[in-house]
Design a protein around this motif. Structure first.
Motif, PDB file in Angstrom:
ATOM      1  N   THR A  56       0.709  -1.132   0.100  1.00 11.33           N
ATOM      2  CA  THR A  56       0.061  -0.202   0.056  1.00 11.33           C
ATOM      3  C   THR A  56       0.838   1.098   0.104  1.00 11.33           C
ATOM      4  O   THR A  56       0.262   2.414   0.002  1.00 11.33           O
ATOM      5  N   LEU A  57       2.162   0.967  -0.099  1.00 11.33           N
ATOM      6  CA  LEU A  57       3.098   2.392  -0.050  1.00 11.33           C
ATOM      7  C   LEU A  57       3.700   2.660  -1.437  1.00 11.33           C
ATOM      8  O   LEU A  57       3.948   1.672  -2.180  1.00 11.33           O
ATOM      9  N   ASN A  58       4.153   3.847  -1.571  1.00  8.09           N
ATOM     10  CA  ASN A  58       4.941   4.082  -2.760  1.00  8.09           C
ATOM     11  C   ASN A  58       6.468   4.249  -2.196  1.00  8.09           C
ATOM     12  O   ASN A  58       6.672   5.451  -1.785  1.00  8.09           O
ATOM     13  N   TRP A  59       7.138   3.069  -2.303  1.00  6.83           N
ATOM     14  CA  TRP A  59       8.310   3.287  -1.351  1.00  6.83           C
ATOM     15  C   TRP A  59       9.541   2.375  -2.289  1.00  6.83           C
ATOM     16  O   TRP A  59       9.301   1.204  -2.681  1.00  6.83           O
ATOM     17  N   LEU A  71      -4.570   1.011  -2.537  1.00  7.25           N
ATOM     18  CA  LEU A  71      -4.696   0.034  -3.891  1.00  7.25           C
ATOM     19  C   LEU A  71      -4.278   0.607  -4.984  1.00  7.25           C
ATOM     20  O   LEU A  71      -4.351  -0.141  -6.088  1.00  7.25           O
ATOM     21  N   ALA A  72      -3.339   1.765  -5.076  1.00  9.94           N
ATOM     22  CA  ALA A  72      -2.903   2.332  -6.312  1.00  9.94           C
ATOM     23  C   ALA A  72      -1.899   1.099  -6.859  1.00  9.94           C
ATOM     24  O   ALA A  72      -1.925   1.059  -8.459  1.00  9.94           O
ATOM     25  N   ASN A  73      -1.085   0.659  -6.350  1.00  6.91           N
ATOM     26  CA  ASN A  73      -0.409  -0.475  -6.784  1.00  6.91           C
ATOM     27  C   ASN A  73      -0.887  -1.441  -7.489  1.00  6.91           C
ATOM     28  O   ASN A  73      -0.511  -1.862  -8.770  1.00  6.91           O
ATOM     29  N   TYR A  74      -1.837  -1.940  -6.807  1.00  8.45           N
ATOM     30  CA  TYR A  74      -2.645  -2.972  -7.648  1.00  8.45           C
ATOM     31  C   TYR A  74      -3.591  -2.643  -8.557  1.00  8.45           C
ATOM     32  O   TYR A  74      -3.344  -3.418  -9.635  1.00  8.45           O
ATOM     33  N   ARG A  75      -3.928  -1.401  -8.645  1.00  7.33           N
ATOM     34  CA  ARG A  75      -4.639  -1.212  -9.948  1.00  7.33           C
ATOM     35  C   ARG A  75      -3.738  -0.793 -11.078  1.00  7.33           C
ATOM     36  O   ARG A  75      -3.865  -1.257 -12.305  1.00  7.33           O
ATOM     37  N   LEU A 286       9.822  -1.242  -4.312  1.00 12.12           N
ATOM     38  CA  LEU A 286       9.523  -2.274  -3.336  1.00 12.12           C
ATOM     39  C   LEU A 286       7.965  -2.249  -2.825  1.00 12.12           C
ATOM     40  O   LEU A 286       7.301  -3.479  -2.939  1.00 12.12           O
ATOM     41  N   GLY A 287       7.298  -1.490  -2.846  1.00 16.07           N
ATOM     42  CA  GLY A 287       5.604  -1.462  -2.660  1.00 16.07           C
ATOM     43  C   GLY A 287       4.987  -1.825  -3.747  1.00 16.07           C
ATOM     44  O   GLY A 287       4.119  -2.923  -3.689  1.00 16.07           O
ATOM     45  N   TYR A 288       5.466  -1.573  -4.989  1.00 11.54           N
ATOM     46  CA  TYR A 288       4.810  -2.234  -6.152  1.00 11.54           C
ATOM     47  C   TYR A 288       5.103  -3.679  -6.273  1.00 11.54           C
ATOM     48  O   TYR A 288       4.233  -4.443  -6.758  1.00 11.54           O
ATOM     49  N   ALA A 292       2.476  -7.165  -6.100  1.00  8.38           N
ATOM     50  CA  ALA A 292       2.732  -8.324  -7.052  1.00  8.38           C
ATOM     51  C   ALA A 292       2.849  -9.676  -6.598  1.00  8.38           C
ATOM     52  O   ALA A 292       2.298 -10.499  -6.904  1.00  8.38           O
ATOM     53  N   GLY A 293       3.627  -9.444  -5.349  1.00  5.77           N
ATOM     54  CA  GLY A 293       4.035 -10.661  -4.391  1.00  5.77           C
ATOM     55  C   GLY A 293       2.746 -11.238  -3.834  1.00  5.77           C
ATOM     56  O   GLY A 293       2.285 -12.287  -3.653  1.00  5.77           O
TER      57      GLY A 293
END
Length: 319
Positions: A56-59, A71-75, A286-288, A292-293
């Motif tokens: 859930t982080l942009n990191w 949930l931006a990474n999931y989208r 790492l967040g993205y 995926a993981g």
């Protein structure tokens, strides 16, 4: 009679000490569970929880600066063509290895289960040897053996006039995934062989003796007697092999690193590249990669649930 049994069970339940007292009486036994629970919590449970949080982080994974993005990474993942390509390769790799691995190991198990075969123990050990060999060493050895410049495999094919020029097995986008699938089958056939041998041990010796006395041919014993008995084990063995084929990161990282041109990049390699080894000009995410993981973990969890359902249905049919 049933009333007496119910009354006896009720009396036993009333006379049994409470759970708290029983746990306290066995407190020494529970102490032996503490090291295992600590290891499980540190290396299994905590990484799972942390992965959900990091997703859930942009990191970048470096430094304390991070931004909560929900949930931006999931989208973004659901629109990433590289994600779908890596996921597709993972399942293609699984479909290319599991059926052949199961069939090959079953044939070997049937042959090596013959008590009349001399040196069967030696053959079993030889087949199982790649299983206990380190993946990193196996990867380096196969890279050298498959080299198009001075590799012995290309040398043998050229000397035998089987091919006109050297084949770059691990450098060709068209061949690399199939080459890695062959190496994977070679390495892990031994463990599947053990599963099949255990399944064949459930066939009673009296069945073979009765078939011999009745003059039944060996191939008829195999098809009509042995295979129906070991068939339920195929569900469990197949799903275990499928999950193993989806966890192929060490082999690919030790041989191709996902190349050439991402043609061998499966999901685990995609996650690693995104988190720790991005392309030139990009930053680690790492967040993205955690997102995926998480999605890939849910896929494997789905296969595990499928295994449990399949095993339960097989047991109901046996019952």
């Amino acid at each position: 009679m049933s009333t007496r049994i119910d009354l006896a069970n009720a009396a036993k339940a009333r006379s049994a000490p409470p759970l708290r007292d029983r746990m306290w009486a066995s407190r020494t036994d529970y102490l032996f569970l503490v090291p295992g629970l600590l290891i499980f919590g540190a290396f299994i449970f905590w990484p799972l929880i942390a992965s959900f949080y990091y997703s859930t982080l942009n990191w970048t994974g470096f430094g304390a600066n991070s931004e909560y993005v929900g949930l931006a990474n999931y989208r973004e993942l659901l629109r990433d063509e590289f994600f779908y390509s890596a996921l597709g390769r993972s399942f293609l790799f699984m479909l290319a290895t599991v059926p052949f691995q199961m069939l090959l190991s079953l044939v070997l198990a049937i042959v090596l289960n013959n008590k009349l075969l001399k040196l069967s123990t030696l053959f079993r050990a030889m087949i199982f040897l790649p299983v206990v060999s380190p993946v990193a060493v196996i990867g380096i050895v196969w890279v050298l053996m498959l080299s198009p410049f001075n590799g012995p495999i290309n040398g043998f094919l050229l000397d035998g006039h089987i091919i006109a020029r050297a084949i770059d097995f691990l450098g060709s986008p068209q061949l690399v995934l199939w080459t890695l699938a062959a190496i994977f089958v070679w390495k892990w056939t031994g463990i599947t062989l053990v599963y099949w041998l255990a399944a064949l041990q459930t066939v009673p010796d009296e069945l073979y003796e009765a078939a011999r006395l009745d003059g039944v041919k060996p191939w008829q014993v195999l098809i009509y007697m042995v295979l129906p008995i070991v068939a339920p084990f195929a569900v469990v063995i197949g799903l275990i092999s499928a999950i193993s084929a989806l966890n192929v990161f060490p082999l690919i990282q030790a041989t191709t690193g996902g190349g050439p041109y991402f043609s061998s990049e499966v999901m685990e390699v995609y996650i690693f590249r995104t988190a720790f080894a991005p392309a030139s000009g990009q930053f680690p995410r790492l967040g993205y990669a955690s997102a995926a993981g998480v999605l890939f973990g849910l896929v494997i969890m789905g296969l595990t649930v499928l295994q449990a359902i399949a095993v339960r249905r097989v047991r109901r049919k046996e019952g």
